[in-house]
Design a protein around this motif. Structure first.
Motif, PDB file in Angstrom:
ATOM      1  N   PHE A   1       6.972  -4.803 -15.601  1.00  0.00           N
ATOM      2  CA  PHE A   1       7.631  -3.933 -14.625  1.00  0.00           C
ATOM      3  C   PHE A   1       6.534  -3.288 -13.779  1.00  0.00           C
ATOM      4  CE2 PHE A   1      10.439  -4.365 -18.183  1.00  0.00           C
ATOM      5  CZ  PHE A   1      11.720  -4.352 -17.664  1.00  0.00           C
ATOM      6  N   GLY A   2       6.475  -3.637 -12.496  1.00  0.00           N
ATOM      7  CA  GLY A   2       5.448  -3.101 -11.607  1.00  0.00           C
ATOM      8  C   GLY A   2       6.029  -2.056 -10.666  1.00  0.00           C
ATOM      9  N   PHE A   3       5.474  -0.851 -10.733  1.00  0.00           N
ATOM     10  CA  PHE A   3       5.962   0.280  -9.946  1.00  0.00           C
ATOM     11  C   PHE A   3       4.937   0.704  -8.902  1.00  0.00           C
ATOM     12  CE2 PHE A   3       7.964   0.448 -14.113  1.00  0.00           C
ATOM     13  CZ  PHE A   3       9.300   0.588 -13.769  1.00  0.00           C
ATOM     14  N   ASP A   4       5.448   1.255  -7.797  1.00  0.00           N
ATOM     15  CA  ASP A   4       4.564   1.789  -6.770  1.00  0.00           C
ATOM     16  C   ASP A   4       4.062   3.170  -7.186  1.00  0.00           C
ATOM     17  OD1 ASP A   4       6.649   3.620  -6.187  1.00  0.00           O
ATOM     18  OD2 ASP A   4       7.299   2.513  -4.418  1.00  0.00           O
ATOM     19  N   ALA A   5       3.327   3.836  -6.305  1.00  0.00           N
ATOM     20  CA  ALA A   5       2.739   5.142  -6.616  1.00  0.00           C
ATOM     21  C   ALA A   5       3.801   6.183  -6.944  1.00  0.00           C
ATOM     22  CB  ALA A   5       1.868   5.618  -5.454  1.00  0.00           C
ATOM     23  N   GLY A   6       4.995   6.032  -6.389  1.00  0.00           N
ATOM     24  CA  GLY A   6       6.095   6.954  -6.653  1.00  0.00           C
ATOM     25  C   GLY A   6       6.978   6.533  -7.819  1.00  0.00           C
ATOM     26  N   LEU A   7       6.527   5.532  -8.578  1.00  0.00           N
ATOM     27  CA  LEU A   7       7.241   5.004  -9.758  1.00  0.00           C
ATOM     28  C   LEU A   7       8.602   4.395  -9.426  1.00  0.00           C
ATOM     29  CD1 LEU A   7       6.254   7.665 -12.461  1.00  0.00           C
ATOM     30  CD2 LEU A   7       5.359   5.337 -12.186  1.00  0.00           C
ATOM     31  N   THR A   8       8.630   3.649  -8.313  1.00  0.00           N
ATOM     32  CA  THR A   8       9.797   2.863  -7.926  1.00  0.00           C
ATOM     33  C   THR A   8       9.477   1.396  -8.198  1.00  0.00           C
ATOM     34  OG1 THR A   8      10.413   4.458  -6.223  1.00  0.00           O
ATOM     35  CG2 THR A   8      11.299   2.228  -5.986  1.00  0.00           C
ATOM     36  N   LEU A   9      10.406   0.680  -8.816  1.00  0.00           N
ATOM     37  CA  LEU A   9      10.171  -0.712  -9.200  1.00  0.00           C
ATOM     38  C   LEU A   9      10.007  -1.604  -7.972  1.00  0.00           C
ATOM     39  CD1 LEU A   9       9.974  -2.676 -11.623  1.00  0.00           C
ATOM     40  CD2 LEU A   9      12.431  -3.065 -11.365  1.00  0.00           C
ATOM     41  N   ARG A  10       8.882  -2.319  -7.926  1.00  0.00           N
ATOM     42  CA  ARG A  10       8.584  -3.233  -6.818  1.00  0.00           C
ATOM     43  C   ARG A  10       8.299  -4.658  -7.286  1.00  0.00           C
ATOM     44  NH1 ARG A  10      10.862  -0.472  -2.968  1.00  0.00           N
ATOM     45  NH2 ARG A  10      10.003   1.608  -2.762  1.00  0.00           N
ATOM     46  N   TYR A  11       8.076  -4.833  -8.617  1.00  0.00           N
ATOM     47  CA  TYR A  11       7.758  -6.159  -9.137  1.00  0.00           C
ATOM     48  C   TYR A  11       8.300  -6.302 -10.549  1.00  0.00           C
ATOM     49  CZ  TYR A  11       5.074 -10.324 -10.430  1.00  0.00           C
ATOM     50  OH  TYR A  11       4.705 -11.581 -10.848  1.00  0.00           O
ATOM     51  N   ARG A  12       9.007  -7.388 -10.801  1.00  0.00           N
ATOM     52  CA  ARG A  12       9.408  -7.746 -12.163  1.00  0.00           C
ATOM     53  C   ARG A  12       9.256  -9.251 -12.286  1.00  0.00           C
ATOM     54  NH1 ARG A  12      14.600  -6.523 -15.971  1.00  0.00           N
ATOM     55  NH2 ARG A  12      13.577  -7.207 -17.886  1.00  0.00           N
ATOM     56  N   GLY A  13       8.016  -9.654 -12.323  1.00  0.00           N
ATOM     57  CA  GLY A  13       7.693 -11.068 -12.411  1.00  0.00           C
ATOM     58  C   GLY A  13       6.835 -11.341 -13.622  1.00  0.00           C
ATOM     59  N   ARG A  14       6.047 -12.372 -13.519  1.00  0.00           N
ATOM     60  CA  ARG A  14       5.217 -12.786 -14.644  1.00  0.00           C
ATOM     61  C   ARG A  14       3.742 -12.510 -14.359  1.00  0.00           C
ATOM     62  NH1 ARG A  14       5.899 -19.358 -13.801  1.00  0.00           N
ATOM     63  NH2 ARG A  14       4.880 -19.422 -11.764  1.00  0.00           N
ATOM     64  N   LEU A  15       2.932 -12.649 -15.391  1.00  0.00           N
ATOM     65  CA  LEU A  15       1.488 -12.498 -15.246  1.00  0.00           C
ATOM     66  C   LEU A  15       0.945 -13.621 -14.368  1.00  0.00           C
ATOM     67  CD1 LEU A  15      -1.158 -11.048 -16.138  1.00  0.00           C
ATOM     68  CD2 LEU A  15      -1.238 -12.666 -18.043  1.00  0.00           C
ATOM     69  N   ASP A  16       1.309 -14.833 -14.723  1.00  0.00           N
ATOM     70  CA  ASP A  16       0.898 -16.034 -14.008  1.00  0.00           C
ATOM     71  C   ASP A  16       1.745 -17.189 -14.530  1.00  0.00           C
ATOM     72  OD1 ASP A  16      -0.315 -16.938 -16.478  1.00  0.00           O
ATOM     73  OD2 ASP A  16      -2.157 -15.888 -15.935  1.00  0.00           O
ATOM     74  N   GLU A  17       1.461 -18.403 -14.108  1.00  0.00           N
ATOM     75  CA  GLU A  17       2.306 -19.515 -14.524  1.00  0.00           C
ATOM     76  C   GLU A  17       2.002 -20.030 -15.921  1.00  0.00           C
ATOM     77  OE1 GLU A  17       1.170 -23.593 -12.662  1.00  0.00           O
ATOM     78  OE2 GLU A  17       0.732 -22.063 -11.145  1.00  0.00           O
ATOM     79  N   GLY A  18       0.997 -19.490 -16.579  1.00  0.00           N
ATOM     80  CA  GLY A  18       0.732 -19.864 -17.966  1.00  0.00           C
ATOM     81  C   GLY A  18       1.803 -19.272 -18.862  1.00  0.00           C
TER      82      GLY A  18
END
Length: 185
Positions: free
Chosen positions: A124-141
């Motif tokens: 779960f990747g959040f911006d500086a204001g703690l709003t969700l901006r990314y919910r993906g994977r580390l990489d294709e491995g």
């Protein structure tokens, strides 16, 4: 059995938490968040998907710290049914893996439920204001290393978030072992 998160609901706020860490201290999200972004990742000690990415996860955490993004790892697995995910074993796993980021225990599983976490790893990747901006994977491995020329999807996404406040348009979900939920009473 492998699990994959549903499509992300971007733009939602990060649920707050206060949890014990393997460093012997109790930590809150507000205390740990990064200046330009925060990644909360649900992991555990025994999952082969997590074991396969551990070195790359530590490198990603260090690389993201250089541009103001902090990574926080949380273990929410049922430690009664899965004793290899116990708090003491979390300390051993963090030390053996060279974790440079907080590793917290969500014994009640309330935090995993608040985040709608599905698998380990689940990012779960959040911006500086703690709003969700990314919910993906580390990489294709997955359980194998990614190709040498593979994109570092999490690092690149969080760099974009740190610089623009927005995540990438295309986000490929993570895949891993399902979170080991406690049986309901």
């Amino acid at each position: 059995m492998a699990a994959t998160p549903p499509p992300p609901e971007l733009g939602i706020p990060a649920p707050d938490f206060t949890l014990p860490g393997v460093d012997g201290k109790t930590h809150s999200l507000s205390e740990l968040k990064g200046e330009k972004g925060t990644v909360v990742v649900f992991i555990c000690n025994h999952c082969p998907y997590v074991k396969a990415i551990t070195g790359r996860l530590v490198k990603a955490a260090d690389d993201m710290a250089a541009f103001g993004v902090r990574l926080i790892a949380i273990n929410s697995n049922d430690t009664v049914s899965y004793p290899e995910d116990s708090f003491d074993k979390m300390k051993d796993f963090a030390a053996a893996s060279g974790f440079t980021f907080p590793y917290l225990q969500d014994e009640s599983q309330e935090v995993a439920r608040a985040y709608d976490a599905v698998c380990t790893p689940d990012f779960f990747g959040f911006d500086a204001g703690l709003t969700l901006r990314y919910r993906g994977r580390l990489d294709e491995g997955r359980k194998d290393p990614p190709p040498a020329d593979a994109d570092r999807e999490l690092v690149e996404a969080m760099k974009m978030v740190a610089e623009t406040g927005e995540g990438p348009e295309i986000q490929i979900p993570s895949m891993g072992c399902s979170i080991k939920w406690k049986e309901s009473a």
